[in-house]
Scaffold this motif. Structure first.
Motif, PDB file in Angstrom:
ATOM      1  N   THR A 195       0.812  -1.226   0.000  1.00 33.64           N
ATOM      2  CA  THR A 195       0.000   0.000   0.000  1.00 33.64           C
ATOM      3  C   THR A 195       0.845   1.276   0.000  1.00 33.64           C
ATOM      4  O   THR A 195       0.346   2.344  -0.288  1.00 33.64           O
ATOM      5  N   GLY A 196       2.128   1.166   0.319  1.00 30.56           N
ATOM      6  CA  GLY A 196       2.984   2.356   0.397  1.00 30.56           C
ATOM      7  C   GLY A 196       3.102   3.066  -0.946  1.00 30.56           C
ATOM      8  O   GLY A 196       3.090   2.445  -1.993  1.00 30.56           O
ATOM      9  N   GLN A 197       3.181   4.398  -0.915  1.00 34.72           N
ATOM     10  CA  GLN A 197       3.317   5.167  -2.160  1.00 34.72           C
ATOM     11  C   GLN A 197       4.129   6.427  -1.928  1.00 34.72           C
ATOM     12  O   GLN A 197       3.675   7.530  -2.220  1.00 34.72           O
ATOM     13  N   LEU A 198       5.338   6.269  -1.405  1.00 38.81           N
ATOM     14  CA  LEU A 198       6.156   7.446  -1.127  1.00 38.81           C
ATOM     15  C   LEU A 198       6.521   8.157  -2.428  1.00 38.81           C
ATOM     16  O   LEU A 198       6.971   7.529  -3.388  1.00 38.81           O
ATOM     17  N   GLN A 199       6.348   9.494  -2.421  1.00 42.24           N
ATOM     18  CA  GLN A 199       6.604  10.292  -3.621  1.00 42.24           C
ATOM     19  C   GLN A 199       8.070  10.162  -4.074  1.00 42.24           C
ATOM     20  O   GLN A 199       8.358  10.223  -5.264  1.00 42.24           O
ATOM     21  N   ASP A 200       8.984   9.945  -3.123  1.00 41.79           N
ATOM     22  CA  ASP A 200      10.410   9.842  -3.481  1.00 41.79           C
ATOM     23  C   ASP A 200      10.694   8.650  -4.393  1.00 41.79           C
ATOM     24  O   ASP A 200      11.756   8.597  -5.029  1.00 41.79           O
ATOM     25  N   TYR A 201       9.786   7.668  -4.437  1.00 42.54           N
ATOM     26  CA  TYR A 201      10.001   6.501  -5.307  1.00 42.54           C
ATOM     27  C   TYR A 201       9.127   6.531  -6.555  1.00 42.54           C
ATOM     28  O   TYR A 201       9.068   5.545  -7.296  1.00 42.54           O
ATOM     29  N   ALA A 202       8.477   7.681  -6.800  1.00 46.63           N
ATOM     30  CA  ALA A 202       7.542   7.756  -7.938  1.00 46.63           C
ATOM     31  C   ALA A 202       8.270   7.498  -9.268  1.00 46.63           C
ATOM     32  O   ALA A 202       7.729   6.832 -10.154  1.00 46.63           O
ATOM     33  N   ALA A 203       9.502   8.006  -9.387  1.00 53.71           N
ATOM     34  CA  ALA A 203      10.204   7.890 -10.671  1.00 53.71           C
ATOM     35  C   ALA A 203      10.882   6.531 -10.851  1.00 53.71           C
ATOM     36  O   ALA A 203      11.329   6.202 -11.954  1.00 53.71           O
ATOM     37  N   THR A 204      10.967   5.741  -9.768  1.00 55.54           N
ATOM     38  CA  THR A 204      11.664   4.446  -9.864  1.00 55.54           C
ATOM     39  C   THR A 204      10.650   3.299  -9.679  1.00 55.54           C
ATOM     40  O   THR A 204      10.087   2.797 -10.653  1.00 55.54           O
ATOM     41  N   ALA A 205      10.367   2.947  -8.415  1.00 55.81           N
ATOM     42  CA  ALA A 205       9.411   1.860  -8.159  1.00 55.81           C
ATOM     43  C   ALA A 205       8.032   2.201  -8.745  1.00 55.81           C
ATOM     44  O   ALA A 205       7.400   1.371  -9.404  1.00 55.81           O
ATOM     45  N   GLY A 206       7.579   3.440  -8.528  1.00 55.43           N
ATOM     46  CA  GLY A 206       6.251   3.845  -9.006  1.00 55.43           C
ATOM     47  C   GLY A 206       6.147   3.721 -10.515  1.00 55.43           C
ATOM     48  O   GLY A 206       5.155   3.192 -11.046  1.00 55.43           O
ATOM     49  N   ALA A 207       7.171   4.195 -11.227  1.00 56.76           N
ATOM     50  CA  ALA A 207       7.147   4.129 -12.694  1.00 56.76           C
ATOM     51  C   ALA A 207       7.163   2.674 -13.166  1.00 56.76           C
ATOM     52  O   ALA A 207       6.470   2.312 -14.132  1.00 56.76           O
TER      53      ALA A 207
END
Ligand SMILES: NC(=O)c1ccc[n+]([C@@H]2O[C@H](COP(=O)([O-])OP(=O)(O)OC[C@H]3O[C@@H](n4cnc5c(N)ncnc54)[C@H](OP(=O)(O)O)[C@@H]3O)[C@@H](O)[C@H]2O)c1
Length: 281
Positions: A195-207
């Protein structure tokens, strides 16, 4: 191994790779002992014979019972395919203990328990082929699936050690490392998301998660061709230790090996200088 009909034990034949493999084998007249969580599977028998056993691979006692029952059925097994598994999408920081433990329970402990339960029988036979389905993530991980990669790498680790332990006993080991294949793997029935969605990982894990979501149902890999490749490896007199499947997996593995090789050679002098000075002759 001869190319005559074989007896296979395959975990997770309800759908995906396991089901494709079971169908192809039954179609050519092999014997398949397949496991599913509910103990049934609606798979056409073809020219072969199918037995289905109930197994959730996280249940340690059930693994021992199912493997013993499988060996009792036909008194020998030629090929064991550790296929049951699923993916966990999360940054390394955000996954919970429960999510991490479960992805290891299924992908690593399920596989190693089947192997440990089967080895006494395979050693007695002085034959057998253990085929473990890992992933390109278990060879060359991307961001966003570190714990899935780690669980598959754990399977890679024991398998490479095991291959050396059992080769003198007539038992072979193959690691199948698929790229993205059009099974249920990326569907909501299979993949789990933290459920985690830290903005700092948006460009890596999130992408990475967005790329995978957009890919679901359109993966380039054909599960029927993957099944045919696994059968070809099992029939080979000289099966590979690594069987990478799919162009994506091939290219990602190549890149990883080149980067590893570059680090190895760039830092060679530092690596070697870490040893004690050799004693004077
Ligand atoms: N498709 C890909 O892109 C891909 C890529 C690399 C590696 N893989 C690996 O390939 C293997 C098969 O995946 P797939 O692509 O065929 O996915 P799938 O279509 O989702 O099938 C997964 C299979 O694993 C079974 N399974 C999951 N958890 C289990 C448990 N606790 N106990 C027993 N069985 C369990 C499922 O049974 P239920 O029906 O009961 O859930 C199902 O039969 C997995 O190890 C996966 O990591 C797949």
């Amino acid at each position: 191994m001869s190319s005559g009909p074989k007896i296979w034990l395959i975990t997770g034949v309800s759908r995906g790779f396991g089901r494709e493999l079971a169908e192809a084998l039954l179609d050519r007249g092999d014997t398949v002992i397949g496991t599913t969580r509910n103990g049934s599977a609606d798979i056409p028998r073809g020219k072969g014979r199918l037995d289905v056993l109930a197994l959730d691979v996280t249940d340690a006692r059930a693994v021992k019972t199912a493997v013993a029952a499988a060996f009792r059925l036909h008194r020998k097994i030629d090929v064991i395919v550790n296929n049951a598994g699923y993916g966990l999408l999360s940054s390394v920081e955000e996954a919970t203990d429960e999510e991490i433990e479960h992805v290891f329970a299924v992908n690593f402990h399920g596989t190693r328990r089947v192997i440990q339960a089967a080895l006494p029988h395979l050693r007695a036979q002085r034959s057998g082929h253990i085929i473990n389905i890992t992933s390109m993530a278990g060879v060359a991980p991307n961001p966003g699936s570190g714990y899935y990669a780690a669980a598959k790498m754990a399977v890679e680790g024991i398998s490479q050690s095991l291959a050396k332990e059992v080769a003198p006993l007539g038992i072979r080991v193959t690691l199948v490392e698929p790229g993205a294949f059009r099974t249920d793997f990326l569907s909501e029935h299979s993949i789990r998301r933290s459920t985690g969605q830290l903005q700092d990982y948006a460009a890596t894990a999130g992408a990475a998660h967005e790329r995978l979501a957009a890919m679901a149902g359109k993966q380039a890999g054909d599960p029927a061709r993957a099944a045919a490749a696994i059968i070809q490896a099992a029939d080979s007199p000289k099966p590979p230790l690594h069987l990478v499947l799919g162009a994506d997996a091939y290219h990602r593995t190549r890149q990883m090996l080149d980067a590893f090789s570059a680090d190895l050679e760039t830092w060679k002098a530092v690596s070697i200088a870490a040893d004690y000075e050799p004693p004077p002759q």
